[in-house]
Design an enzyme around this catalytic site. Structure first.
Site, PDB file in Angstrom:
ATOM      1  N   ARG A 241      -8.273   8.706   2.840  1.00 37.84           N
ATOM      2  CA  ARG A 241      -9.251   7.645   2.719  1.00 37.84           C
ATOM      3  C   ARG A 241     -10.146   7.360   3.800  1.00 37.84           C
ATOM      4  O   ARG A 241     -11.309   7.407   3.802  1.00 37.84           O
ATOM      5  CB  ARG A 241      -8.478   6.209   2.318  1.00 37.84           C
ATOM      6  CG  ARG A 241      -9.673   5.088   2.184  1.00 37.84           C
ATOM      7  CD  ARG A 241      -8.711   3.634   2.062  1.00 37.84           C
ATOM      8  NE  ARG A 241      -7.727   3.834   2.986  1.00 37.84           N
ATOM      9  CZ  ARG A 241      -7.947   2.991   4.416  1.00 37.84           C
ATOM     10  NH1 ARG A 241      -9.236   2.480   4.495  1.00 37.84           N
ATOM     11  NH2 ARG A 241      -7.130   2.952   5.289  1.00 37.84           N
ATOM     12  N   ARG A 242      -9.616   7.253   4.914  1.00 38.72           N
ATOM     13  CA  ARG A 242     -10.126   7.311   6.249  1.00 38.72           C
ATOM     14  C   ARG A 242     -11.239   8.599   6.604  1.00 38.72           C
ATOM     15  O   ARG A 242     -12.201   8.306   7.214  1.00 38.72           O
ATOM     16  CB  ARG A 242      -9.351   6.830   7.569  1.00 38.72           C
ATOM     17  CG  ARG A 242      -8.757   5.375   7.412  1.00 38.72           C
ATOM     18  CD  ARG A 242      -7.621   5.221   8.410  1.00 38.72           C
ATOM     19  NE  ARG A 242      -7.153   4.085   8.452  1.00 38.72           N
ATOM     20  CZ  ARG A 242      -5.913   3.737   8.682  1.00 38.72           C
ATOM     21  NH1 ARG A 242      -4.906   4.670   8.998  1.00 38.72           N
ATOM     22  NH2 ARG A 242      -5.392   2.512   8.773  1.00 38.72           N
TER      23      ARG A 242
ATOM     24  N   ARG B  88       0.806  11.206  12.149  1.00 42.65           N
ATOM     25  CA  ARG B  88       1.420  10.334  11.037  1.00 42.65           C
ATOM     26  C   ARG B  88       2.789   9.956  11.627  1.00 42.65           C
ATOM     27  O   ARG B  88       2.792   9.791  13.127  1.00 42.65           O
ATOM     28  CB  ARG B  88       2.278  11.369  10.037  1.00 42.65           C
ATOM     29  CG  ARG B  88       1.213  11.786   8.917  1.00 42.65           C
ATOM     30  CD  ARG B  88       2.122  12.327   7.703  1.00 42.65           C
ATOM     31  NE  ARG B  88       3.132  11.376   7.324  1.00 42.65           N
ATOM     32  CZ  ARG B  88       4.459  11.812   7.344  1.00 42.65           C
ATOM     33  NH1 ARG B  88       5.033  12.788   7.587  1.00 42.65           N
ATOM     34  NH2 ARG B  88       5.270  10.806   7.014  1.00 42.65           N
TER      35      ARG B  88
ATOM     36  N   CYS C 184      -1.916  11.615  -3.876  1.00 43.50           N
ATOM     37  CA  CYS C 184      -1.896  11.527  -2.492  1.00 43.50           C
ATOM     38  C   CYS C 184      -2.876  11.858  -1.654  1.00 43.50           C
ATOM     39  O   CYS C 184      -3.365  11.555  -0.685  1.00 43.50           O
ATOM     40  CB  CYS C 184      -0.541  11.556  -1.955  1.00 43.50           C
ATOM     41  SG  CYS C 184       0.037  13.210  -1.976  1.00 43.50           S
TER      42      CYS C 184
ATOM     43  N   LYS D  15       0.834  -1.240   0.033  1.00 45.98           N
ATOM     44  CA  LYS D  15       0.002   0.068  -0.017  1.00 45.98           C
ATOM     45  C   LYS D  15       0.829   1.200   0.058  1.00 45.98           C
ATOM     46  O   LYS D  15       0.321   2.357  -0.395  1.00 45.98           O
ATOM     47  CB  LYS D  15      -1.079   0.185   1.186  1.00 45.98           C
ATOM     48  CG  LYS D  15      -0.377   0.206   2.497  1.00 45.98           C
ATOM     49  CD  LYS D  15      -1.444   0.170   3.799  1.00 45.98           C
ATOM     50  CE  LYS D  15      -0.580   0.165   5.162  1.00 45.98           C
ATOM     51  NZ  LYS D  15       0.234   1.331   5.289  1.00 45.98           N
ATOM     52  N   ASP D  16       2.109   1.068   0.355  1.00 39.83           N
ATOM     53  CA  ASP D  16       3.001   2.225   0.224  1.00 39.83           C
ATOM     54  C   ASP D  16       3.746   2.525  -1.037  1.00 39.83           C
ATOM     55  O   ASP D  16       4.573   3.497  -1.113  1.00 39.83           O
ATOM     56  CB  ASP D  16       4.178   2.187   1.639  1.00 39.83           C
ATOM     57  CG  ASP D  16       3.376   2.493   2.806  1.00 39.83           C
ATOM     58  OD1 ASP D  16       2.249   3.043   3.044  1.00 39.83           O
ATOM     59  OD2 ASP D  16       3.926   1.654   3.801  1.00 39.83           O
TER      60      ASP D  16
ATOM     61  N   ARG E   7       2.581   6.322  16.715  1.00 36.09           N
ATOM     62  CA  ARG E   7       1.081   6.787  16.765  1.00 36.09           C
ATOM     63  C   ARG E   7       0.382   6.422  18.043  1.00 36.09           C
ATOM     64  O   ARG E   7      -0.255   7.041  18.765  1.00 36.09           O
ATOM     65  CB  ARG E   7       0.197   6.445  15.521  1.00 36.09           C
ATOM     66  CG  ARG E   7       0.847   6.817  14.183  1.00 36.09           C
ATOM     67  CD  ARG E   7      -0.177   6.450  13.146  1.00 36.09           C
ATOM     68  NE  ARG E   7       0.747   6.603  11.700  1.00 36.09           N
ATOM     69  CZ  ARG E   7      -0.222   6.754  10.630  1.00 36.09           C
ATOM     70  NH1 ARG E   7      -1.701   6.612  10.755  1.00 36.09           N
ATOM     71  NH2 ARG E   7       0.282   6.891   9.452  1.00 36.09           N
TER      72      ARG E   7
END
Length: 311
Positions: free
Chosen positions: A133-134, A151, A244, A83-84, A157
Site C-alpha cells: 500500500r505504501r 519487516r 496480501c 489491520k493484521d 525496524r
C-alpha cells in the site's frame, strides 16, 4: 451474568503487542476493579518469518497461533491490531470480536534521523517499508525515492534504521504512540498523501463465541463508532477479496451527527493506476456501505486489477 474474575490474554510477544495488552488491562481494571489479568505470550509464524509474507499466506501468519490459543482454551481473550486480521475470510469458527476499542490515529509517519520530511529527502533515499500500500502510493507521489523491504515490529525496524539498512522509515503513528516513540517522527502524512490500511488504529478484542462470561466482561470496552467504521472497512475488503500483494487502502469515518462515510482505493503495485470511491451510508448499515463501495470499484475494474497481481 457475573464478570470473569481472571482473564487470560493471549498476545504476540513484541513490545508493541504487549503495550496494547497493557492498555486493555488498564481499561479492564477501571471497568472491573479487582479483576485479575494474565498475559499468555505467543510467537507467531509471521514473527519468525523474515521473507515475503505471501509465502505464509499473508496477514493470517500473525494471527494463526493466537487464534489457536483461544480455541484450545489456553487463553480467554486476544488483542489484535485489526489491520493484521485477514478480512478476506471469516474469523476462525468458534471465535468472535467482543469489542473494538476507541480508534487511535490512522495516519502514517515518516521517521528520518535528521528530521527531514518526504519532500526534503534527496533523490535515491531509501525508504524502509514492506507495505505494498505504501510502496504504490510513494511510487506516484515521490518517484525519485527508493523503497527497501524492512519487516518486523516497530522496535526492530527502528533498530534497522539505526543500523543503516534504510535512510528513513514509514510507520503507523498509532504504533509509534503505543511504544512511546513519537519523538522519532519527522513528519505525519495526511490521509490524502498516504491513504491508510483497512482497520488502521483499531484494537479488536477476540473471544470464543461460547465464552459468554469473558464477552460480557470486555464488551463494555467497545466504542460504537469505531465498530461502525471497522464493520464498513472490513466488509469492503471482504467483498473485494484482495490478497496480501494487492495495494488496497481506505477508511470509514463516523461523524458526530451519526453519518458514516467510506473511502476506498485500489492501486496497481506501481501506483500508476488507481481506482477510488467515496460513499455515504445514508440508510445503509456499515456492512452494506462497505459492500456498496467495493461493488463500485469492482464495476470500475478492481477485480481484474487485483487478479492481475501475482501472489
Amino acid at each position: 451474568m457475573p464478570s470473569a474474575e481472571l482473564v487470560r490474554i493471549v498476545s504476540r510477544s513484541s513490545p508493541m503487542a504487549l503495550a496494547q495488552v497493557e492498555r486493555v488491562r488498564a481499561e479492564l481494571a477501571a471497568l472491573h476493579p479487582g479483576i485479575r489479568t494474565e498475559v499468555v505470550p505467543v510467537t507467531t509464524s509471521g514473527d519468525r518469518w523474515t521473507g515475503d509474507l505471501a509465502a505464509l499466506g499473508g496477514k493470517g501468519a500473525f494471527t494463526k497461533e493466537v487464534d489457536q490459543a483461544l480455541l484450545d482454551g489456553a487463553a480467554d481473550l486476544a488483542v489484535h491490531c485489526l489491520k493484521d486480521v485477514p478480512a478476506d475470510r471469516p474469523l476462525p469458527a468458534g471465535t468472535t470480536f467482543a469489542a473494538h476499542l476507541r480508534r487511535d490515529d490512522i495516519r502514517d509517519a515518516l521517521v528520518h534521523p535528521g528530521g527531514l520530511t518526504l519532500d526534503q529527502l534527496p533523490p535515491g533515499s531509501r525508504i524502509g517499508t514492506s507495505s505494498v500500500r505504501r510502496i504504490a502510493q510513494l511510487a506516484v507521489s515521490h518517484p525519485h525515492l527508493e523503497t527497501v523491504p524492512i519487516r518486523g515490529n516497530a522496535n526492530s525496524r527502528l533498530a534497522k534504521l539505526a543500523a543503516g539498512e534504510a535512510d528513513a522509515l514509514l510507520l503507523a503513528v498509532s504504533g509509534l504512540e503505543r511504544i512511546g516513540a513519537t519523538d522519532r517522527i519527522s513528519e505525519i502524512l495526511t490521509v490524502e498523501a498516504m491513504c491508510p490500511p483497512i482497520g488502521a488504529g483499531i484494537l479488536a478484542l477476540q473471544c470464543r463465541e461460547d465464552d459468554t462470561r469473558t464477552i460480557d466482561t470486555v464488551s463494555a470496552l467497545g466504542h460504537h463508532d469505531t465498530w461502525r467504521e471497522a464493520a464498513a472497512e472490513r466488509m469492503f475488503l471482504h467483498v473485494l477479496q484482495g490478497h496480501c500483494n494487492s495495494p488496497i487502502a481506505g477508511y470509514a469515518k463516523a461523524e458526530p451527527d451519526g453519518t458514516l462515510s467510506l473511502r476506498g482505493h485500489v492501486f496497481t503495485p506501481d501506483g500508476k493506476r488507481i481506482l477510488k470511491a467515496h460513499e455515504w451510508a445514508g440508510p445503509l448499515s456499515p456492512e452494506d456501505l462497505g459492500t456498496s463501495v467495493a461493488l463500485t470499484l469492482k464495476r470500475a475494474g478492481a477485480a481484474e486489477l487485483i487478479a492481475a497481481i501475482p501472489h
